[in-house]
Enzyme design. Sequence first.
Site, short mmCIF file in Angstrom:
data_model
loop_
_atom_site.label_atom_id
_atom_site.label_comp_id
_atom_site.label_asym_id
_atom_site.label_seq_id
_atom_site.Cartn_x
_atom_site.Cartn_y
_atom_site.Cartn_z
N ASP A 101 0.66 -1.20 0.11
CA ASP A 101 0.07 0.15 -0.16
C ASP A 101 0.87 1.34 0.04
O ASP A 101 1.61 1.48 0.92
CB ASP A 101 -0.94 -0.08 1.25
CG ASP A 101 -1.81 -1.14 1.34
OD1 ASP A 101 -1.68 -1.98 0.40
OD2 ASP A 101 -3.10 -1.04 2.19
N LYS A 166 -7.13 3.26 -2.59
CA LYS A 166 -7.57 3.18 -1.05
C LYS A 166 -7.60 4.85 -0.52
O LYS A 166 -6.89 5.41 -1.01
CB LYS A 166 -6.12 2.60 -0.19
CG LYS A 166 -6.35 2.63 1.09
CD LYS A 166 -5.08 1.77 1.66
CE LYS A 166 -4.89 1.77 3.26
NZ LYS A 166 -3.71 1.21 3.90
N LYS A 200 -10.25 0.17 -1.40
CA LYS A 200 -10.15 -0.15 -0.16
C LYS A 200 -10.34 1.01 0.84
O LYS A 200 -9.83 2.16 0.54
CB LYS A 200 -8.75 -0.48 0.17
CG LYS A 200 -8.32 -0.90 1.65
CD LYS A 200 -6.90 -1.37 1.80
CE LYS A 200 -6.69 -1.45 3.19
NZ LYS A 200 -5.20 -1.87 3.43
#
Length: 258
Positions: A101, A166, A200
Site C-alpha cells: 500500500d 485506497k 479499499k
Amino acid sequence: MSLKDSAKIALSLMDLTTLNDNDTDEKVITLCQQGKTEFGTPAAVCVYPRFVPIARKALKAQGTEQVKIATVTNFPHGNDDIDIAVAETKAAVAYGADEVDVVFPYKALMAGNEQIGFELVQQCKAVCQASNVLLKVIIETGELKTAELIRKASEISIKAGADFIKTSTGKVPVNATLESARIMLETIRDLNVADRVGFKAAGGVKTAEEAAQYLALAQEILGHDWVNSDHFRFGASSLLTNLLAALNGQANQKVSGY
C-alpha cells in the site's frame, strides 16, 4: 442482507492492520492470532515492512497461510521523492510482502503537479509486478478534500497501474467516508476498469453497520458479484471486535482505534 451476513462478508474483506510506532513482534503475532476466528479469516494483515517476516511465520504457525501480508511504503506523508518510494517498495517486496500500500504524493497533486504521482505509481507498480505483488495506492481523500481532486488522484493512480485505490492512511484527521468512497467507486466504473481495479476503505470504519453501508454502496455502483477480496477491502483494526460482536449476536460496542 442481515447484519450478520454483511459482518461475515466484511470480516473476509478486512486488511487487519497495525501501523503504530510502538509495534513489536509480539503485537504483530497477536494481530495474526486475532485474525483466526470461528467465522473465518481476514483477507490480509497489514504491518510495517520489517514485521512482514514475523507475520508470515505467525500465520504459518497457526495454519492460516491463506491470509495475505500487506505493508506500506511512502507512508504516511506521501512525499514526492520517487526514488525513495521505489526503494521502500523494493524493500517491502524483498521482505516478502504479498501486497504493498503506497501513499500517492497527494500534496504535489494539490499543488498542481499530476506527473509526479503518475510516475511514482508507475515505477512502484513495475517493482510489484515483477514479483507478482499487488499494489494499492492510498490517495488520502481526507486531505484532498474536493471531489475533483479525489477523482483526479483516483484516475492518475489507475492509469499508472494501481491494482487498488485506497482512501486513507488512517494517520490524518479525516479518513474513509462514504462520500469519498462513492467518488472512487464511480471512477472505477467510469474508467471501465472494474475487472482489474479494486477499492479499499481505510480508517474510520469502526462498526458492522458502517461496514454494511460501504458494502451496499459498492454493490450499488459495481454490482453484487464485484464485492469480494479481489476487489474490495477494509483497512481496519478495531472493526474486527465489532464484527465479531455482531456475528455473536451481541450488542455493538463502540471501540477506539483505526
